[in-house]
Structures are given as structure tokens and as C-alpha cells.
Design a protein around this motif. Structure first.
Motif, PDB file in Angstrom:
ATOM      1  N   LYS A 127       1.198   2.374 -16.169  1.00  0.00           N
ATOM      2  CA  LYS A 127       1.354   1.109 -15.456  1.00  0.00           C
ATOM      3  C   LYS A 127       0.721   1.213 -14.070  1.00  0.00           C
ATOM      4  N   PHE A 128       0.208   0.086 -13.565  1.00  0.00           N
ATOM      5  CA  PHE A 128      -0.373   0.041 -12.229  1.00  0.00           C
ATOM      6  C   PHE A 128       0.663  -0.444 -11.216  1.00  0.00           C
ATOM      7  N   TYR A 129       0.639   0.176 -10.033  1.00  0.00           N
ATOM      8  CA  TYR A 129       1.532  -0.196  -8.940  1.00  0.00           C
ATOM      9  C   TYR A 129       0.724  -0.350  -7.654  1.00  0.00           C
ATOM     10  N   LYS A 130       1.372  -0.915  -6.623  1.00  0.00           N
ATOM     11  CA  LYS A 130       0.737  -1.079  -5.321  1.00  0.00           C
ATOM     12  C   LYS A 130       1.598  -0.409  -4.246  1.00  0.00           C
ATOM     13  N   TRP A 131       0.930   0.073  -3.175  1.00  0.00           N
ATOM     14  CA  TRP A 131       1.672   0.746  -2.112  1.00  0.00           C
ATOM     15  C   TRP A 131       0.881   0.774  -0.811  1.00  0.00           C
ATOM     16  N   LYS A 132       1.594   1.049   0.269  1.00  0.00           N
ATOM     17  CA  LYS A 132       1.024   1.290   1.587  1.00  0.00           C
ATOM     18  C   LYS A 132       1.842   2.388   2.259  1.00  0.00           C
ATOM     19  N   VAL A 133       1.307   2.923   3.331  1.00  0.00           N
ATOM     20  CA  VAL A 133       2.049   3.879   4.149  1.00  0.00           C
ATOM     21  C   VAL A 133       2.665   3.133   5.325  1.00  0.00           C
ATOM     22  N   THR A 134       3.970   3.315   5.522  1.00  0.00           N
ATOM     23  CA  THR A 134       4.667   2.707   6.657  1.00  0.00           C
ATOM     24  C   THR A 134       5.244   3.805   7.542  1.00  0.00           C
ATOM     25  N   GLY A 146      -9.039  -0.151   2.338  1.00  0.00           N
ATOM     26  CA  GLY A 146     -10.038  -1.126   2.755  1.00  0.00           C
ATOM     27  C   GLY A 146      -9.689  -1.714   4.098  1.00  0.00           C
ATOM     28  N   ASN A 147      -9.579  -3.021   4.157  1.00  0.00           N
ATOM     29  CA  ASN A 147      -9.232  -3.709   5.400  1.00  0.00           C
ATOM     30  C   ASN A 147      -7.728  -3.910   5.535  1.00  0.00           C
ATOM     31  N   GLY A 148      -6.965  -2.975   5.015  1.00  0.00           N
ATOM     32  CA  GLY A 148      -5.520  -3.055   5.141  1.00  0.00           C
ATOM     33  C   GLY A 148      -4.815  -3.627   3.938  1.00  0.00           C
ATOM     34  N   VAL A 149      -5.550  -3.878   2.849  1.00  0.00           N
ATOM     35  CA  VAL A 149      -4.922  -4.436   1.652  1.00  0.00           C
ATOM     36  C   VAL A 149      -4.099  -3.359   0.953  1.00  0.00           C
ATOM     37  N   LYS A 170      -6.936   9.054   7.429  1.00  0.00           N
ATOM     38  CA  LYS A 170      -6.053   7.920   7.139  1.00  0.00           C
ATOM     39  C   LYS A 170      -6.359   7.306   5.771  1.00  0.00           C
ATOM     40  N   GLN A 171      -6.725   8.160   4.831  1.00  0.00           N
ATOM     41  CA  GLN A 171      -7.026   7.703   3.479  1.00  0.00           C
ATOM     42  C   GLN A 171      -5.816   7.898   2.571  1.00  0.00           C
TER      43      GLN A 171
END
Length: 265
Positions: A127-134, A146-149, A170-171
Motif C-alpha cells: 500500500k502507498f502512504y504519505k508522510w513529512k518530517v515534523t 520537492g517544494n514541500g509536498v 534534508k532528503q
């Protein structure tokens, strides 16, 4: 590649040109393919340098390039709380997705690789998921792709993945964690009964030692009632045939297929 031809290149991240790395202040890097038309492109994530290594025509394998982490990791986030917040969190017990405060999203810094890492297990397979670092339990500062997406990651058949944050560039990236059934250790995300002392489940496709054809025909072959237990030392001249190979307790003797006395399972 075409031999003795000049080419240009850069390193791009996450499918776009935002944050790309080049040479001499961001310009395109150059290399020549040489007489073999083969070259190894190298990106060092610690120094952010791009280099090339020619491959000689006599080489049969790609040359190895050693890129080690610096002796002292440069980590500008060492006094901050780093989390991998995403839409996966509800599957791990969170009340809502994208929470920057949950224990299940805490990333730990690894001094050997100089990376922030988080291992996730128990997610839905494939399954595909989405995430960011906080940071610091808040969305006031976050890093995406990319541009913060939102960044994306996928799980494997085990539903296990490792999320990676490289603090210098920051990758954000990820890698699947592979489990092996039958190698003794119970690995993260593994559901192998032989390794993890899980009770056998009829219908899981594995003929366990406690299962036989009578009790679980979905998993076990017909043991041919009336035949004796297969013994390697009695199998001379390849004259016998076992119907459930790989499970010693389930091997039964019969003549080989196509010969007199063969019993079909």
C-alpha cells in the motif's frame, strides 16, 4: 553509451528538480564516456559532491566506491524532536492521521549512518502512504519532498518499511525491510510460524508439523494412507517419491510416478 562522448548530468530528488545537486555552484556536471562507453556516476550524500569513475573494458563487474559517513555526524537537529508524521498513523493506533505528537512516529538518529530512522511494521501490505518530517511536536516547521509536498512511501508484502531522513541534505526516503521465513530469528514485520512461534493457521499455505492432510487439506498434500514414512536411507536408485517435499515428518514412500505401484495424491 556512445564512446568518447561528452555528457552532462545532475542529481535530482523525489521526481523533480527542486533541491537538485550539480557542480560548481549548481551548474551541470560533465563527464566523458571514454573508449568503453561505460562510466560510474557517484553522489556522496555527506559532502554533496558529484564524481565519476571510468569502467575499463576488462572489468566484468562495476567497481565499488566506498562512501563512508564523516567521523563526526553533522546534525543540526540533535536537540530537536524529529517525527515522521503521515496518513499511516491511524493504522498503528493513533486517533487521527498526520499527528506531530505521536510516539509511533518518533525518528531516532543513528550515529553510524548519520541518518534519522523509523521502522514501521504492521501496516497494510503493498500500500502507498504519505508522510513529512515534523519538529518539536508541531507543524510550525516541517520538511517534505520537492517544494514541500507530501512524500510517498510504499510497503512490501510484510507491511514493513524504514523511513529515512538525511539531516544534511534534508532528503526524505524509505526502504523496504525484507523478512525471511525459516532463518530462525523473528524479524520485524515477520509472520512466519517457524521463526516467531505463531500457532499454525489452517489455510495459510504452509504445512506445519502439527498439520496433516486429514486436519488441514488446504495446506498439506495427501499422505497416501498405507504408505510408510519416507526415509532418505531407504531411497535407493531414486526409486521412491515423496509428495510433500521439504517437510520431513510429512514425507511418505511410494513408487515414482509412471512406475508400477505408484499411488497418486
Amino acid at each position: 553509451l556512445l564512446i568518447n562522448t561528452n555528457y552532462q548530468w545532475k542529481v535530482a530528488f523525489n521526481g523533480n528538480w527542486s533541491g537538485d545537486k550539480g557542480c560548481n555552484g549548481g551548474a551541470n556536471c560533465h563527464f566523458n564516456s571514454g573508449s568503453t562507453g561505460a562510466v560510474l556516476l557517484v553522489y556522496n550524500p555527506f559532502s554533496r559532491g558529484l564524481t565519476t569513475a571510468s569502467i575499463d573494458s576488462s572489468q566484468t563487474i562495476i567497481p565499488s566506491i566506498s562512501i563512508s559517513a564523516p567521523s563526526a555526524c553533522l546534525n543540526s537537529y540533535n536537540e530537536r524532536t524529529v517525527r515522521a508524521s503521515g496518513d499511516y498513523q491511524t493504522e498503528l493506533g493513533s486517533a487521527a492521521p498526520w499527528l506531530p505528537t505521536e510516539a509511533n512516529s518518533l525518528m531516532m538518529f543513528d550515529d553510524t549512518s548519520c541518518l534519522y530512522l523509523l521502522t514501521l511494521s504492521g501496516l497494510t501490505p503493498n500500500k502507498f502512504y504519505k508522510w513529512k518530517v515534523t519538529f518539536d511536536n508541531s507543524w510550525s516547521c516541517s520538511i517534505g519532498c520537492g517544494n514541500g509536498v507530501n512524500c510517498k512511501f510504499s510497503t512490501n508484502v510484510a507491511g514493513t518499511v524504514e523511513l529515512i531522513f538525511e539531516p544534511i541534505s534534508k532528503q526524505l526516503s524509505f526502504r523496504h525491510l525484507v523478512t525471511v521465513c525459516g532463518n530462525s530469528p523473528c524479524e520485524i514485520g515477520e509472520t512466519c510460524p517457524n521463526d516467531c512461534d505463531i500457532c499454525p493457521i489452517c489455510g495459510d499455505g504452509i504445512c506445519q508439523k502439527s498439520e496433516i492432510y486429514k486436519t488441514c487439506p488446504q495446506d498439506c498434500s495427501n499422505e497416501l494412507l498405507g504408505c510408510g514414512i519416507f526415509k532418505e536411507e531407504s531411497c535407493t536408485d531414486d526409486s521412491q517419491y515423496h509428495v510433500t517435499a521439504g517437510v520431513e515428518e510429512k514425507r511418505w514412500q511410494t513408487s515414482k510416478p509412471g512406475t508400477n505401484g505408484y499411488q497418486s495424491s
